[in-house]
Motif scaffolding. Structure first.
Motif, PDB file in Angstrom:
ATOM      1  N   CYS A 165      53.553   6.705 -81.868  1.00 51.71           N
ATOM      2  CA  CYS A 165      53.225   7.903 -81.082  1.00 51.71           C
ATOM      3  C   CYS A 165      54.276   8.128 -80.001  1.00 51.71           C
ATOM      4  O   CYS A 165      54.785   9.243 -79.823  1.00 51.71           O
ATOM      5  N   ASN A 178      57.629   9.324 -81.177  1.00 51.00           N
ATOM      6  CA  ASN A 178      57.613  10.721 -81.598  1.00 51.00           C
ATOM      7  C   ASN A 178      57.262  11.658 -80.449  1.00 51.00           C
ATOM      8  O   ASN A 178      56.782  12.775 -80.658  1.00 51.00           O
ATOM      9  N   ARG A 209      55.064  11.400 -77.940  1.00 50.73           N
ATOM     10  CA  ARG A 209      53.698  11.552 -77.454  1.00 50.73           C
ATOM     11  C   ARG A 209      53.433  10.640 -76.276  1.00 50.73           C
ATOM     12  O   ARG A 209      53.969   9.537 -76.189  1.00 50.73           O
ATOM     13  N   THR A 236      48.694  13.236 -75.088  1.00 49.96           N
ATOM     14  CA  THR A 236      48.878  14.042 -76.295  1.00 49.96           C
ATOM     15  C   THR A 236      48.638  13.266 -77.581  1.00 49.96           C
ATOM     16  O   THR A 236      48.786  13.828 -78.666  1.00 49.96           O
ATOM     17  N   HIS A 247      42.204  19.454 -79.546  1.00 47.90           N
ATOM     18  CA  HIS A 247      42.691  18.231 -80.207  1.00 47.90           C
ATOM     19  C   HIS A 247      42.427  18.286 -81.708  1.00 47.90           C
ATOM     20  O   HIS A 247      41.472  18.913 -82.168  1.00 47.90           O
ATOM     21  N   PHE A 274      53.781  14.019 -87.292  1.00 44.65           N
ATOM     22  CA  PHE A 274      54.174  14.682 -86.048  1.00 44.65           C
ATOM     23  C   PHE A 274      55.250  15.744 -86.285  1.00 44.65           C
ATOM     24  O   PHE A 274      55.272  16.782 -85.601  1.00 44.65           O
ATOM     25  N   ASP A 305      54.722  19.419 -84.988  1.00 41.53           N
ATOM     26  CA  ASP A 305      55.661  19.986 -84.020  1.00 41.53           C
ATOM     27  C   ASP A 305      56.265  21.290 -84.536  1.00 41.53           C
ATOM     28  O   ASP A 305      56.454  22.260 -83.766  1.00 41.53           O
ATOM     29  N   ARG A 309      53.536  23.976 -84.193  1.00 42.47           N
ATOM     30  CA  ARG A 309      53.277  24.388 -82.812  1.00 42.47           C
ATOM     31  C   ARG A 309      54.449  25.207 -82.246  1.00 42.47           C
ATOM     32  O   ARG A 309      54.248  26.123 -81.454  1.00 42.47           O
ATOM     33  N   GLY A 334      55.503  26.053 -78.843  1.00 45.94           N
ATOM     34  CA  GLY A 334      55.742  24.643 -78.552  1.00 45.94           C
ATOM     35  C   GLY A 334      54.652  23.971 -77.737  1.00 45.94           C
ATOM     36  O   GLY A 334      54.779  22.785 -77.382  1.00 45.94           O
ATOM     37  N   PRO A 388      51.795  21.766 -77.050  1.00 44.54           N
ATOM     38  CA  PRO A 388      51.314  20.664 -77.898  1.00 44.54           C
ATOM     39  C   PRO A 388      49.808  20.709 -78.103  1.00 44.54           C
ATOM     40  O   PRO A 388      49.074  21.342 -77.329  1.00 44.54           O
ATOM     41  N   LYS A 416      46.716  17.828 -78.779  1.00 44.89           N
ATOM     42  CA  LYS A 416      46.475  16.387 -78.757  1.00 44.89           C
ATOM     43  C   LYS A 416      46.076  15.923 -80.157  1.00 44.89           C
ATOM     44  O   LYS A 416      45.310  16.598 -80.848  1.00 44.89           O
TER      45      LYS A 416
END
Length: 427
Positions: free
Chosen positions: A48, A51, A53, A57, A238, A265, A269, A272, A278, A280, A282
């Motif tokens: 995580c 990447n 996070r 997140t 989330h 991810f 990404d 998003r 962009g 994020p 969770k």
């Protein structure tokens, strides 16, 4: 199995010989490696972080049903884990182990009113709701308590996890979740109900997945649904992709945690960035087996060797009540002798003393055995102790956690007197 190795011809957990553990605590006994559990959890946490996070997140919510010993839960809590629970008993275990209720998500198809009340009173993070009826019940309970329940809807994406049918949970024929084609209507209902706050979406398609393709296919379906919900001003904060990554039981090659999370991810990404500037979302995970499965063995002793014309039986002091997976799923667990000796190997069925023909732990294993030998049943850290029972009035096994060269008894062996202490004879 990392952190279990042969040293001086004796199988050790970390640096502690299993012979020493058997001498001190007896058999059958579950033996776990603290280092292995830590390493497996950190494979998620580190992936995580790598990447991009943070704890805000991404959250790893360990699946308590896989191994619910307080020492295991405490260790994971200290590492920063959240928890995925399926009963009020599991919630109380998490709290007793020092877990943070604000990192707890409550799954399961049959939550009772009392379970809802307990979870609401402790301020858990989220309920994973699995039916319209449950949604209305939760609303009523929250109103009674003058509280608000944060919910995700567990969506059944009808994705084939390509695993054992008993642990496949994402098809239309399974009891879990709501059909994805019904999800928009149910989210609309949830958004209108008092005492309910929509915060997420949840999906769990099955267990012992060796390939991440079904998980990424399910993710695509969740992404489409989140976009539809956003168009109706139902904001999803989330995304819970569930757990399910498999482990190596019999020379399987499961996808690595790092590779899976990197692909996941990357997909999130890109989405998003294209749709939400962009911003994020969770991401939650619910791993269990991949954290504890290969971090434990079941230690057992050979009581009798019983050669036969059709089969040779090695009768051990562990049984189907200690490790249910072989009888229930025809599951394969590796078996090895704890002390390595030279001699002529014979094909044995490893069976227990329970009065059932289904009481077997391993079939057709080529081993050199003598009565009194210790055996280690591999990959028993997940769904071993938690699925055990007292059938034949057998006390459940002891549990031991090894930390380096020190062994800690983390659950005493049950005695017969404890098993019938709650029973009463008629007057």
């Amino acid at each position: 199995m990392p952190h279990f190795s042969i040293q001086n011809r004796t199988l050790c957990a970390e640096t502690q010989p299993l012979t020493t553990i058997a001498d001190e605590f007896g058999t059958p006994t579950y033996v776990y490696s603290k280092a292995a559990i830590t390493e497996n959890y950190l494979s998620y946490a580190n992936a995580c972080r790598e990447n991009g996070r943070t704890e805000h997140t991404a959250l790893v919510c360990y699946s308590v049903k896989s191994n619910s010993n307080l020492a295991v839960l405490h260790l994971l809590s200290q590492l920063g884990s959240g928890f995925d629970i399926v009963s009020s008993g599991e919630l109380l275990r998490v709290l007793a182990a020092g877990g943070d209720p604000e990192k707890v998500i409550f799954s399961g198809v049959g939550k009772t009113r009392d379970e809802m009340r307990l979870a609401l009173s402790h301020g858990i993070a989220c309920f994973n709701v699995e039916s319209t009826s449950e949604l209305h019940r939760l609303s009523a309970v929250a109103i009674e308590m003058q509280l608000t329940a944060s919910i995700s809807l567990r969506v059944n994406p009808n994705v084939d996890a390509k695993t054992h049918p008993y642990i496949s949970t994402g098809l239309k024929e399974n009891k879990f979740g709501v059909a994805i084609e019904d999800a928009l209507m149910i989210y609309r209902t949830a958004a209108s109900l008092p005492g309910i706050r929509v915060v997420g979406i949840d999906c769990h398609i099955g267990s012992q997945l060796l390939d991440d393709a079904p998980l990424l296919e399910a993710l695509d379906k969740l992404i489409e649904l989140i976009d539809v919900l956003a168009a109706e001003d139902i904001v999803i904060h989330h995304l819970d992709i569930g757990g399910g990554l498999g482990i190596d039981y019999e020379a399987e090659a499961p996808v690595t945690v790092g590779d899976y999370l990197t692909r996941l991810f990357r997909k999130i990404d890109t989405w998003r960035a294209e749709k939400y500037g962009g911003v994020p979302i969770k991401v939650l995970f619910e791993p269990g087996r991949s954290i504890v499965g290969n971090a434990g063995v079941l230690l057992t002793r050979v009581e009798y060797l019983k050669p036969g014309s059709e089969k040779n039986f090695a009768i051990v002091d562990a049984a189907m009540n200690d490790l249910m997976r072989p009888a229930m799923y025809q599951a394969w667990h590796g078996v090895q002798t704890v002390v390595q000796r030279d001699g002529e190997a014979v094909v044995w069925d490893i069976v227990g003393p329970v009065c059932e023909s289904g009481d077997w732990l391993a079939r057709a294993r080529t081993l050199f055995l003598e009565e009194g030998d210790l055996l280690a049943i591999h990959s028993a850290g997940a769904y071993g102790m938690t699925m055990s029972s007292n059938y034949n009035t057998r006390g459940r096994a002891a549990e031991v956690m090894v930390d380096g060269n020190v062994s800690h008894l983390i659950r005493q062996r049950e005695t017969p007197e404890q098993l019938f202490a709650l029973e009463k004879i008629l007057p």
